[in-house]
Design an enzyme around this catalytic site. Structure first.
Site, PDB file in Angstrom:
ATOM      1  N   SER A  47       0.843  -1.202   0.000  1.00  9.08           N
ATOM      2  CA  SER A  47       0.000   0.000   0.000  1.00  9.08           C
ATOM      3  C   SER A  47       0.871   1.241   0.000  1.00  9.08           C
ATOM      4  O   SER A  47       1.646   1.476   0.942  1.00  9.08           O
ATOM      5  CB  SER A  47      -0.900   0.018   1.240  1.00  9.08           C
ATOM      6  OG  SER A  47      -1.413   1.326   1.401  1.00  9.08           O
ATOM      7  N   HIS A  91      -1.372  -1.447  -4.095  1.00  9.25           N
ATOM      8  CA  HIS A  91      -2.612  -1.084  -3.410  1.00  9.25           C
ATOM      9  C   HIS A  91      -2.664   0.430  -3.239  1.00  9.25           C
ATOM     10  O   HIS A  91      -1.755   1.042  -2.685  1.00  9.25           O
ATOM     11  CB  HIS A  91      -2.653  -1.796  -2.059  1.00  9.25           C
ATOM     12  CG  HIS A  91      -3.942  -1.676  -1.325  1.00  9.25           C
ATOM     13  ND1 HIS A  91      -5.054  -2.445  -1.619  1.00  9.25           N
ATOM     14  CD2 HIS A  91      -4.306  -0.873  -0.289  1.00  9.25           C
ATOM     15  CE1 HIS A  91      -6.039  -2.129  -0.796  1.00  9.25           C
ATOM     16  NE2 HIS A  91      -5.616  -1.177   0.025  1.00  9.25           N
ATOM     17  N   ASP A 108      -4.746   3.452  -1.772  1.00  5.55           N
ATOM     18  CA  ASP A 108      -5.753   3.800  -0.765  1.00  5.55           C
ATOM     19  C   ASP A 108      -6.246   5.228  -0.972  1.00  5.55           C
ATOM     20  O   ASP A 108      -5.518   6.183  -0.717  1.00  5.55           O
ATOM     21  CB  ASP A 108      -5.142   3.694   0.634  1.00  5.55           C
ATOM     22  CG  ASP A 108      -5.011   2.257   1.107  1.00  5.55           C
ATOM     23  OD1 ASP A 108      -5.996   1.502   1.015  1.00  5.55           O
ATOM     24  OD2 ASP A 108      -3.918   1.900   1.576  1.00  5.55           O
ATOM     25  N   MET A 155      -8.787   8.114   0.178  1.00  3.09           N
ATOM     26  CA  MET A 155      -9.599   8.516   1.337  1.00  3.09           C
ATOM     27  C   MET A 155     -10.073   9.955   1.148  1.00  3.09           C
ATOM     28  O   MET A 155      -9.297  10.807   0.699  1.00  3.09           O
ATOM     29  CB  MET A 155      -8.757   8.443   2.606  1.00  3.09           C
ATOM     30  CG  MET A 155      -8.142   7.087   2.851  1.00  3.09           C
ATOM     31  SD  MET A 155      -7.070   7.156   4.300  1.00  3.09           S
ATOM     32  CE  MET A 155      -6.508   5.460   4.363  1.00  3.09           C
ATOM     33  N   HIS A 194      -8.418   0.976  -3.693  1.00  2.00           N
ATOM     34  CA  HIS A 194      -9.295   0.806  -2.529  1.00  2.00           C
ATOM     35  C   HIS A 194      -9.934   2.158  -2.221  1.00  2.00           C
ATOM     36  O   HIS A 194      -9.301   3.043  -1.641  1.00  2.00           O
ATOM     37  CB  HIS A 194      -8.447   0.290  -1.348  1.00  2.00           C
ATOM     38  CG  HIS A 194      -9.209   0.132  -0.081  1.00  2.00           C
ATOM     39  ND1 HIS A 194      -8.585  -0.065   1.144  1.00  2.00           N
ATOM     40  CD2 HIS A 194     -10.547   0.122   0.180  1.00  2.00           C
ATOM     41  CE1 HIS A 194      -9.504  -0.176   2.086  1.00  2.00           C
ATOM     42  NE2 HIS A 194     -10.696  -0.057   1.542  1.00  2.00           N
ATOM     43  N   MET A 220     -12.048   4.474  -0.222  1.00  3.85           N
ATOM     44  CA  MET A 220     -12.679   4.719   1.080  1.00  3.85           C
ATOM     45  C   MET A 220     -13.306   6.100   0.978  1.00  3.85           C
ATOM     46  O   MET A 220     -12.848   7.072   1.600  1.00  3.85           O
ATOM     47  CB  MET A 220     -11.619   4.651   2.188  1.00  3.85           C
ATOM     48  CG  MET A 220     -11.109   3.245   2.423  1.00  3.85           C
ATOM     49  SD  MET A 220      -9.554   3.195   3.344  1.00  3.85           S
ATOM     50  CE  MET A 220      -8.405   3.323   1.986  1.00  3.85           C
ATOM     51  N   MET A 264     -11.540  -6.014   5.766  1.00  2.00           N
ATOM     52  CA  MET A 264     -10.649  -5.097   6.487  1.00  2.00           C
ATOM     53  C   MET A 264     -10.280  -5.715   7.841  1.00  2.00           C
ATOM     54  O   MET A 264     -11.158  -6.136   8.600  1.00  2.00           O
ATOM     55  CB  MET A 264     -11.336  -3.752   6.723  1.00  2.00           C
ATOM     56  CG  MET A 264     -11.596  -2.930   5.477  1.00  2.00           C
ATOM     57  SD  MET A 264     -10.118  -2.537   4.523  1.00  2.00           S
ATOM     58  CE  MET A 264      -9.170  -1.560   5.690  1.00  2.00           C
ATOM     59  N   ASP A 315      -6.740  -6.594   4.578  1.00  2.00           N
ATOM     60  CA  ASP A 315      -6.056  -5.297   4.563  1.00  2.00           C
ATOM     61  C   ASP A 315      -6.021  -4.685   5.956  1.00  2.00           C
ATOM     62  O   ASP A 315      -7.069  -4.394   6.536  1.00  2.00           O
ATOM     63  CB  ASP A 315      -6.836  -4.379   3.590  1.00  2.00           C
ATOM     64  CG  ASP A 315      -6.215  -3.003   3.444  1.00  2.00           C
ATOM     65  OD1 ASP A 315      -5.141  -2.756   4.008  1.00  2.00           O
ATOM     66  OD2 ASP A 315      -6.829  -2.169   2.737  1.00  2.00           O
TER      67      ASP A 315
HETATM   68  O1  LIG Z   1      -6.881   0.718   3.671  1.00  2.00           O
HETATM   69  C1  LIG Z   1      -6.023   0.819   4.516  1.00  2.00           C
HETATM   70  C2  LIG Z   1      -6.241   1.629   5.741  1.00  2.00           C
HETATM   71  O2  LIG Z   1      -7.485   2.202   5.713  1.00  2.00           O
HETATM   72  C3  LIG Z   1      -4.796   0.036   4.339  1.00  2.00           C
HETATM   73  O3  LIG Z   1      -4.587  -0.325   2.992  1.00  2.00           O
HETATM   74  C4  LIG Z   1      -3.556   0.510   5.011  1.00  2.00           C
HETATM   75  O4  LIG Z   1      -2.876   1.468   4.238  1.00  2.00           O
HETATM   76  C5  LIG Z   1      -2.634  -0.629   5.264  1.00  2.00           C
HETATM   77  O5  LIG Z   1      -1.583  -0.141   5.991  1.00  2.00           O
HETATM   78  P1  LIG Z   1      -0.905  -0.980   7.159  1.00  2.00           P
HETATM   79  O6  LIG Z   1      -1.962  -1.365   8.160  1.00  2.00           O
HETATM   80  O7  LIG Z   1      -0.285  -2.168   6.493  1.00  2.00           O
HETATM   81  O8  LIG Z   1       0.081  -0.010   7.701  1.00  2.00           O
HETATM   82 FE   LIG Z   2      -6.450  -0.340   1.803  1.00  2.00          FE
END
Ligand SMILES: O=C(CO)[C@@H](O)[C@H](O)COP(=O)(O)O
Ligand SMILES: [Fe+2]
Length: 217
Positions: free
Chosen positions: A7, A32, A34, A36, A65, A67, A136, A171
């Site tokens: 990620s 990945h 993310d 947000m 992903h 969010m 998650m 994740d």
């Molecule tokens: O979607 C998410 C968090 O919301 C993840 O994808 C995190 O970015 C994973 O990070 P780590 O927990 O591995 O630091």
């Molecule tokens: Fe994620």
């Protein structure tokens, strides 16, 4: 086969291209991404333009992903920016079927995600429409949280329901010490942010994840 999805949320954004190249060279299959919005989750990350920049220099599978509250509104942008898989959350404000159809209209894969407080069963009605289930193992919103062991039963329930050939991604909070836990419970796609980009050598971290997961399987 276990697929690893580093990620970039935990990458050094001032050197994003180098960070992506390092994990790609080490053999990570997915990247990945993310996204947000500060509304669906209490944090803001980045959007499609950042992804478009790194798309030019990477052949990895871009695993987006979302969010965000209204994913339907942004599917066209992420498809145009080069997404290979787009996953969004049960509990968002968009119509789920309409959003899945929109993703499919771009001929890319789609996934549905559940936060730790939402039962895996909420994914089941979409079996024939989705390519991946995302369980998650932390509450979406931040990297660097700890893996919630309570989700293990959900991973198992999803694997039992979706069968052996379906992609189940887990994740949050996965590292070299605990990565066997989601795998043992049925996951085949592992996301790791802090454990890879927070390591001294992200390249070596990817190699360790992949070597050891081969041994496990
Ligand atoms: O979607 C998410 C968090 O919301 C993840 O994808 C995190 O970015 C994973 O990070 P780590 O927990 O591995 O630091
Ligand atoms: Fe994620």
């Amino acid at each position: 086969m276990i697929l690893l999805a580093p990620s970039i949320l935990s990458a050094d954004f001032s050197r994003l291209g180098e960070e992506v190249s390092a994990v790609e060279a080490a053999g990570a299959q997915y990247l990945h991404i993310d996204v947000m919005d500060g509304h669906f989750v209490p944090n803001i990350s980045f959007g499609a333009p950042v992804m478009k920049s790194i798309r030019k220099m990477s052949q990895m599978v871009f695993d987006v992903h979302l969010m965000i509250s209204d994913p339907l509104r942004y599917i066209d942008d992420f498809a145009a920016a080069g997404a290979d898989i787009i996953t969004f959350h049960i509990g968002c404000s968009s119509d789920i079927d309409e959003t899945l159809d929109k993703i499919k209209s771009h001929n890319i894969k789609c996934g549905l995600a559940v936060n730790p407080d939402i039962p895996a069963e909420r994914l089941f009605p979409y079996r024939d429409k989705i390519d991946m289930a995302l369980i998650m193992s932390v509450f979406a919103g931040f990297g660097g949280q700890s893996y919630i062991d309570g989700v293990n039963a959900k991973i198992q329930a999803a694997r039992t329901f979706f069968g052996p050939d379906f992609d189940i991604e887990v994740d949050g909070g996965i590292n070299l010490t605990n990565k066997t836990v989601p795998i043992a419970n049925g996951a085949n796609v592992l996301v790791a942010g802090t454990a890879i980009f927070g390591a001294q050598s992200p390249k070596e971290a990817v190699c360790s994840f992949l070597n050891e997961t081969e041994i496990d399987n």
